[in-house]
Scaffold this motif. Sequence first.
Motif, PDB file in Angstrom:
ATOM      1  N   HIS A 245       0.807  -1.112  -0.029  1.00 30.58           N
ATOM      2  CA  HIS A 245       0.027  -0.027  -0.015  1.00 30.58           C
ATOM      3  C   HIS A 245       0.960   1.312  -0.064  1.00 30.58           C
ATOM      4  CE1 HIS A 245      -3.098  -2.834   0.667  1.00 30.58           C
ATOM      5  NE2 HIS A 245      -2.409  -3.274   1.836  1.00 30.58           N
ATOM      6  N   GLN A 246       0.440   2.283  -0.598  1.00 29.15           N
ATOM      7  CA  GLN A 246       1.108   3.558  -0.476  1.00 29.15           C
ATOM      8  C   GLN A 246       1.491   4.190   0.824  1.00 29.15           C
ATOM      9  OE1 GLN A 246      -1.242   5.810  -3.223  1.00 29.15           O
ATOM     10  NE2 GLN A 246      -0.535   4.496  -5.117  1.00 29.15           N
ATOM     11  N   VAL A 247       2.804   4.323   1.160  1.00 25.54           N
ATOM     12  CA  VAL A 247       3.000   5.037   2.349  1.00 25.54           C
ATOM     13  C   VAL A 247       4.404   6.061   2.066  1.00 25.54           C
ATOM     14  CG1 VAL A 247       4.540   4.491   4.490  1.00 25.54           C
ATOM     15  CG2 VAL A 247       3.142   2.702   3.287  1.00 25.54           C
ATOM     16  N   GLU A 248       3.809   7.298   2.613  1.00 24.49           N
ATOM     17  CA  GLU A 248       4.481   8.367   2.234  1.00 24.49           C
ATOM     18  C   GLU A 248       5.904   8.609   2.843  1.00 24.49           C
ATOM     19  OE1 GLU A 248       3.069  12.331   1.802  1.00 24.49           O
ATOM     20  OE2 GLU A 248       0.887  11.620   2.189  1.00 24.49           O
ATOM     21  N   VAL A 249       6.945   8.974   2.090  1.00 18.58           N
ATOM     22  CA  VAL A 249       8.148   9.161   2.753  1.00 18.58           C
ATOM     23  C   VAL A 249       8.898  10.504   2.257  1.00 18.58           C
ATOM     24  CG1 VAL A 249       9.052   6.736   2.435  1.00 18.58           C
ATOM     25  CG2 VAL A 249       9.160   8.495   0.529  1.00 18.58           C
ATOM     26  N   ASP A 250       9.877  10.957   2.744  1.00 18.56           N
ATOM     27  CA  ASP A 250      10.470  12.294   2.619  1.00 18.56           C
ATOM     28  C   ASP A 250      11.402  12.371   1.570  1.00 18.56           C
ATOM     29  OD1 ASP A 250       9.219  13.717   4.455  1.00 18.56           O
ATOM     30  OD2 ASP A 250      10.787  13.315   6.063  1.00 18.56           O
ATOM     31  N   GLU A 251      12.040  11.248   1.080  1.00 15.33           N
ATOM     32  CA  GLU A 251      12.993  11.334   0.056  1.00 15.33           C
ATOM     33  C   GLU A 251      13.345   9.751  -0.422  1.00 15.33           C
ATOM     34  OE1 GLU A 251      16.457  14.099   1.358  1.00 15.33           O
ATOM     35  OE2 GLU A 251      17.374  12.157   1.254  1.00 15.33           O
ATOM     36  N   LEU A 252      13.729   9.758  -1.629  1.00 18.12           N
ATOM     37  CA  LEU A 252      14.091   8.657  -2.172  1.00 18.12           C
ATOM     38  C   LEU A 252      15.250   8.681  -3.227  1.00 18.12           C
ATOM     39  CD1 LEU A 252      10.656   7.167  -3.668  1.00 18.12           C
ATOM     40  CD2 LEU A 252      12.026   6.114  -1.917  1.00 18.12           C
ATOM     41  N   HIS A 253      16.315   7.771  -2.876  1.00 17.68           N
ATOM     42  CA  HIS A 253      17.515   8.099  -3.573  1.00 17.68           C
ATOM     43  C   HIS A 253      17.873   7.042  -4.651  1.00 17.68           C
ATOM     44  CE1 HIS A 253      19.552   5.106  -1.255  1.00 17.68           C
ATOM     45  NE2 HIS A 253      19.045   5.733  -0.322  1.00 17.68           N
TER      46      HIS A 253
END
Length: 598
Positions: A245-253
């Motif tokens: 399920h979609q889970v928000e995060v601050d950053e993806l690298h």
Amino acid sequence: APVSRIRNFSIIAHIDHGKSTLADRLLQQTKTISERDMKAQVLDTMDLERERGITIKLQAARMNYQGEDGEQYVLNLIDTPGHVDFSYEVSRALAACEGALLVVDASQGVEAQTLANVYLALENDLEIIPVLNKVDLPGADPERVKQEIETIVGLDCSNAIEASAKAGIGIEDILESIVETVPEPEDNTKKPLRALIFDSYYDSYRGVIVYFRVVDGTLSRRDRIRLMASGKEYEIDELGVLSPHQVEVDELHAGEVGYISASIKAVADARVGDTITLVKRKAEEPLPGYVEANPMVFCGLFPTDSDRYEDLREALEKLKLNDAALQYEPETSSAMGFGFRCGFLGLLHMEIVQERLEREYNLDLITTAPSVVYRVTTIDGEVLNIDNPCELPDPQAREKIEEPYVKVEMLTPEEFVGTLMDLCQTRRGDFKDMKYLTEGRTTLVYELPLAEVVTDFFDQMKSRSRGYASMEYQLIDYRVNHLVKLDVMINGDKVDPLAAIVHRDQAYYVGKALAEKLKELIPRHQFKIPIQAAIGSRIIASASIPALRKDVLSKCYGGDISRKKKLLKKQAKGKKRLKAIGTVDVPQEAFMAVLKLN
Ligand code: GDP
Ligand code: MG
């Protein structure tokens, strides 16, 4: 997670070899999804899959897995569509991975679709892990199938995993093998952002949800992004991962997989294969491999009830929001009234759209026979793309006609080789290659006009091989052929949507068979109906439908009432999909008749 602990992989499999079941198992084993959620998910997708014989994608899922070395790994499963019409989407999803599980049913063996996808995976330099699934079945013969994979695909099977997705055998081995065998992503975090879009869908609340793999750089939720192919720029509303399920995060690298929503209005603005970069620090080059959608098959869609033209337009607009490959433009025909000429990636894509229009938008449609795109050079040297047979310029005005050719690769048990060669021969095929691979497995390669493949070729192949043969095809080039336009007249009126482009040598046969078929399909009327097939002004075949003599009910006058009801019901059902052409009611099947001649 640090790049060294990320593994991005996908699953390649022929239909029914167990891709969905295995994916569910992996999610369950890594506790990404609970037992209860899993049942719901499985049930949801079942009906559509069964009906269409295709695998519905789960898009992507992020799993946490503790390896035997005690380290925590992030495993991203990126799903691929399961049909030849979507091979571009498959190739982009594979490009987002470093490895793939090749799932083969150990009681069946390698199929054409498996092969095509393995080639795509090898083109993308993926590490491939062979998995022999369904070893729980009494008929499973993993050793034979390993041999087959080694011979046909040329893949070393010494580390192949024997598994049963259903019985839960070998699942831990698969997870461990992903960690050990699939390379970690390259650590490109310092470079300007480049993220590959491998999937997207339209959500009526949030706009388009875009799935991507970060290849270079870092993306944070406050960034302003630019899509390099579409040239459009957006603020990010939501950045997250799929677990599943979609889970928000601050950053993806670099190396990570996630989604964004950014008030994007239609998937055509964020197409699969496009590259996401940052407005403030743009990448110099987009990622390779982006290709514009290129419809191969066109047909006319007309509402049976002309008052519903506007409804059809609205429905197509809505579908288009979620389908970058769908094309449409208004088409008017003297016979059919107002409708749309629509372009699709292939036959399955076409059928899916038609079905959605009818089911979800409650439209009754008349669909005209699919046509490929012909390339016509006029005597003035102009080159026209003709996707509608009735728009073919007159013979005096054209220099040449070229038609698209495909390379068809079939895998079949040896005993059906004869009948399949016969099929290809009657469809104007050029024989290219035949190889006996293993006992009971033969590949057959032909080059055929696409027009001959978009008819009932696939059904014919299946029925002639009692379901055992499988096939794949890809566009190769355009070739000049002696093609003519065949017109059809019903009751003296030329019916544009029944026009077909056929090879000159087959024109007489097709004209005759078509007239006979239409005679069968068009119901009797109060008057006699002549049917004619013509090339230019020359009538080459004719048939006629005799007038109706009596009312259909008079036959059972005084008879039992249930029979009468049945008859009425039958009539009502037949009536649903008729188009009045002049004074003649023509049923839907008649518009497809040209595909079903034999
Ligand atoms: P997909 O089309 O590749 O996604 O295949 P599915 O996962 O939908 O599986 C097709 C059928 O094979 C289903 O009926 C599954 O229950 C069955 N199946 C999948 N894996 C196994 C297995 O390991 N053993 C057995 N006996 N059946 C399996
Ligand atoms: Mg499936």
